[in-house]
Design a protein around this motif. Structure first.
Motif, mmCIF file in Angstrom:
data_model
loop_
_atom_site.group_PDB
_atom_site.id
_atom_site.type_symbol
_atom_site.label_atom_id
_atom_site.label_comp_id
_atom_site.label_asym_id
_atom_site.label_seq_id
_atom_site.Cartn_x
_atom_site.Cartn_y
_atom_site.Cartn_z
ATOM 1 N N LYS A 140 -13.089 18.949 -2.686
ATOM 2 C CA LYS A 140 -12.187 18.339 -1.705
ATOM 3 C C LYS A 140 -12.674 16.949 -1.310
ATOM 4 C CE LYS A 140 -10.125 18.985 2.822
ATOM 5 N NZ LYS A 140 -9.954 19.865 3.974
ATOM 6 N N ASN A 141 -13.960 16.804 -1.042
ATOM 7 C CA ASN A 141 -14.490 15.504 -0.622
ATOM 8 C C ASN A 141 -14.448 14.471 -1.736
ATOM 9 O OD1 ASN A 141 -15.057 15.891 2.149
ATOM 10 N ND2 ASN A 141 -16.744 17.226 1.573
ATOM 11 N N ILE A 142 -14.705 14.891 -2.961
ATOM 12 C CA ILE A 142 -14.606 13.965 -4.100
ATOM 13 C C ILE A 142 -13.178 13.460 -4.226
ATOM 14 C CG2 ILE A 142 -14.683 13.829 -6.632
ATOM 15 C CD1 ILE A 142 -17.192 15.732 -6.397
ATOM 16 N N ARG A 143 -12.219 14.354 -4.117
ATOM 17 C CA ARG A 143 -10.811 13.958 -4.223
ATOM 18 C C ARG A 143 -10.404 13.031 -3.076
ATOM 19 N NH1 ARG A 143 -7.313 18.248 -7.155
ATOM 20 N NH2 ARG A 143 -5.916 17.926 -5.413
ATOM 21 N N LEU A 144 -10.842 13.333 -1.870
ATOM 22 C CA LEU A 144 -10.509 12.473 -0.726
ATOM 23 C C LEU A 144 -11.109 11.081 -0.883
ATOM 24 C CD1 LEU A 144 -10.848 15.003 2.231
ATOM 25 C CD2 LEU A 144 -8.730 13.933 1.394
ATOM 26 N N GLN A 145 -12.332 11.000 -1.383
ATOM 27 C CA GLN A 145 -12.949 9.692 -1.616
ATOM 28 C C GLN A 145 -12.186 8.909 -2.685
ATOM 29 O OE1 GLN A 145 -17.485 9.883 -1.720
ATOM 30 N NE2 GLN A 145 -16.928 12.054 -1.606
ATOM 31 N N ALA A 146 -11.719 9.605 -3.708
ATOM 32 C CA ALA A 146 -10.951 8.951 -4.767
ATOM 33 C C ALA A 146 -9.605 8.451 -4.245
ATOM 34 C CB ALA A 146 -10.751 9.908 -5.943
ATOM 35 N N ILE A 147 -8.967 9.225 -3.382
ATOM 36 C CA ILE A 147 -7.696 8.802 -2.780
ATOM 37 C C ILE A 147 -7.914 7.546 -1.939
ATOM 38 C CG2 ILE A 147 -5.930 9.452 -1.087
ATOM 39 C CD1 ILE A 147 -6.353 12.406 -2.187
ATOM 40 N N ALA A 148 -8.941 7.554 -1.112
ATOM 41 C CA ALA A 148 -9.232 6.389 -0.267
ATOM 42 C C ALA A 148 -9.539 5.154 -1.113
ATOM 43 C CB ALA A 148 -10.391 6.703 0.680
ATOM 44 N N LYS A 149 -10.318 5.323 -2.162
ATOM 45 C CA LYS A 149 -10.645 4.196 -3.048
ATOM 46 C C LYS A 149 -9.380 3.641 -3.700
ATOM 47 C CE LYS A 149 -13.440 1.565 -5.532
ATOM 48 N NZ LYS A 149 -14.305 0.547 -4.927
ATOM 49 N N SER A 150 -8.516 4.530 -4.164
ATOM 50 C CA SER A 150 -7.266 4.112 -4.807
ATOM 51 C C SER A 150 -6.439 3.240 -3.879
ATOM 52 C CB SER A 150 -6.444 5.338 -5.205
ATOM 53 O OG SER A 150 -7.132 6.123 -6.129
ATOM 54 N N LEU A 151 -6.253 3.710 -2.658
ATOM 55 C CA LEU A 151 -5.456 2.979 -1.675
ATOM 56 C C LEU A 151 -6.113 1.676 -1.260
ATOM 57 C CD1 LEU A 151 -4.441 6.021 0.536
ATOM 58 C CD2 LEU A 151 -2.897 4.696 -0.939
ATOM 59 N N SER A 152 -7.433 1.690 -1.089
ATOM 60 C CA SER A 152 -8.112 0.492 -0.585
ATOM 61 C C SER A 152 -8.037 -0.673 -1.565
ATOM 62 C CB SER A 152 -9.561 0.797 -0.201
ATOM 63 O OG SER A 152 -10.328 1.125 -1.327
ATOM 64 N N VAL A 153 -8.169 -0.405 -2.856
ATOM 65 C CA VAL A 153 -8.086 -1.515 -3.819
ATOM 66 C C VAL A 153 -6.643 -1.988 -3.983
ATOM 67 C CG1 VAL A 153 -8.559 -2.257 -6.191
ATOM 68 C CG2 VAL A 153 -10.236 -0.871 -4.956
ATOM 69 N N MET A 154 -5.679 -1.063 -3.938
ATOM 70 C CA MET A 154 -4.275 -1.491 -3.951
ATOM 71 C C MET A 154 -3.992 -2.390 -2.746
ATOM 72 S SD MET A 154 -2.105 1.838 -5.170
ATOM 73 C CE MET A 154 -0.592 1.034 -5.656
ATOM 74 N N LEU A 155 -4.513 -1.999 -1.593
ATOM 75 C CA LEU A 155 -4.328 -2.800 -0.379
ATOM 76 C C LEU A 155 -4.981 -4.165 -0.523
ATOM 77 C CD1 LEU A 155 -3.499 -3.240 2.570
ATOM 78 C CD2 LEU A 155 -5.552 -1.951 3.239
ATOM 79 N N GLU A 156 -6.202 -4.205 -1.039
ATOM 80 C CA GLU A 156 -6.881 -5.490 -1.249
ATOM 81 C C GLU A 156 -6.048 -6.405 -2.140
ATOM 82 O OE1 GLU A 156 -10.789 -4.779 -2.851
ATOM 83 O OE2 GLU A 156 -11.354 -3.532 -1.138
ATOM 84 N N ARG A 157 -5.521 -5.836 -3.230
ATOM 85 C CA ARG A 157 -4.710 -6.650 -4.152
ATOM 86 C C ARG A 157 -3.426 -7.130 -3.491
ATOM 87 N NH1 ARG A 157 -4.806 -10.324 -8.079
ATOM 88 N NH2 ARG A 157 -2.917 -10.266 -9.299
ATOM 89 N N ALA A 158 -2.736 -6.225 -2.825
ATOM 90 C CA ALA A 158 -1.469 -6.595 -2.194
ATOM 91 C C ALA A 158 -1.684 -7.635 -1.098
ATOM 92 C CB ALA A 158 -0.787 -5.356 -1.630
ATOM 93 N N THR A 159 -2.782 -7.525 -0.382
ATOM 94 C CA THR A 159 -3.096 -8.474 0.690
ATOM 95 C C THR A 159 -3.499 -9.823 0.116
ATOM 96 O OG1 THR A 159 -3.797 -6.656 2.098
ATOM 97 C CG2 THR A 159 -4.515 -8.850 2.728
ATOM 98 N N SER A 160 -4.265 -9.809 -0.953
ATOM 99 C CA SER A 160 -4.713 -11.077 -1.543
ATOM 100 C C SER A 160 -3.564 -11.823 -2.205
ATOM 101 C CB SER A 160 -5.835 -10.834 -2.561
ATOM 102 O OG SER A 160 -5.323 -10.229 -3.738
ATOM 103 N N MET A 161 -2.538 -11.083 -2.578
ATOM 104 C CA MET A 161 -1.370 -11.699 -3.221
ATOM 105 C C MET A 161 -0.267 -12.039 -2.227
ATOM 106 S SD MET A 161 -2.022 -11.923 -6.443
ATOM 107 C CE MET A 161 -0.399 -12.190 -7.118
ATOM 108 N N ALA A 162 -0.478 -11.757 -0.934
ATOM 109 C CA ALA A 162 0.554 -12.003 0.071
ATOM 110 C C ALA A 162 0.943 -13.475 0.078
ATOM 111 C CB ALA A 162 0.069 -11.589 1.451
ATOM 112 N N GLU A 163 2.218 -13.666 0.261
ATOM 113 C CA GLU A 163 2.725 -15.047 0.239
ATOM 114 C C GLU A 163 3.064 -15.513 1.619
ATOM 115 O OE1 GLU A 163 5.956 -14.870 -2.550
ATOM 116 O OE2 GLU A 163 4.630 -14.401 -4.174
#
Length: 163
Positions: A140-163
């Motif tokens: 459960k904890n491995i999966r939760l960490q993977a979910i958080a990592k997935s979202l955090s990098v998507m967020l970083e990319r979307a934020t860095s590309m904000a216009e």
């Protein structure tokens, strides 16, 4: 940051950019999509999810090559790269994340121990980013960490590309 907050912030960043997200998940079993769709209004920025737990599903739904699977195994940089690109091609999305790993408690090896998770993020501009993490804890904890990592990098990319 917690998963709900990451998903909320990702949604706002994607709405600001007028982008749509998709996911291609194996070891997380749809957990990233679940976190995203827990956010009211997520249909404005989330298109679809591919839960490709089996190699057959990866091939049929995301066009992952059987040769890539045979050479590198499902938990590999090459496979998540093909998964992320396949998710973009099979959706109307602008950004994707692909996750494949060994959440345990079984299935690990010396080369790929339990907690090994490969990620690839891709977007419509041609940007690609891959990484491998080694998470600690139970399934459960491995999966939760993977979910958080997935979202955090998507967020970083979307934020860095904000216009």
């Amino acid at each position: 940051m917690n998963i709900e907050q990451l998903a909320t912030d990702l949604g706002q960043a994607l709405k600001n950019k007028n982008w749509i997200a998709t996911t291609a998940e194996s070891c997380t079993g749809g957990g990233v999509a679940y976190a995203i769709t827990e956010i009211a209004g997520s249909s404005a920025w989330f298109n679809r999810s591919f839960v490709t737990y089996s190699n057959e599903a990866k091939q049929e739904m995301l066009s992952v090559s059987s040769a890539t699977l045979a050479e590198f195994g499902a938990v590999s940089e090459a496979v998540v790269f093909e998964m992320a690109c396949g998710a973009l091609a099979a959706s109307r999305a602008d950004i994707s994340v692909a996750i494949s790993g060994i959440a345990g408690p079984d299935g690990g090896s010396e080369e790929k121990p339990v907690g090994t998770v490969w990620f690839c993020w891709a977007d419509a501009t041609g940007w690609r980013q891959t990484t491998c993490c080694h998470f600690e804890g139970d399934r459960k904890n491995i999966r939760l960490q993977a979910i958080a990592k997935s979202l955090s990098v998507m967020l970083e990319r979307a934020t860095s590309m904000a216009e």
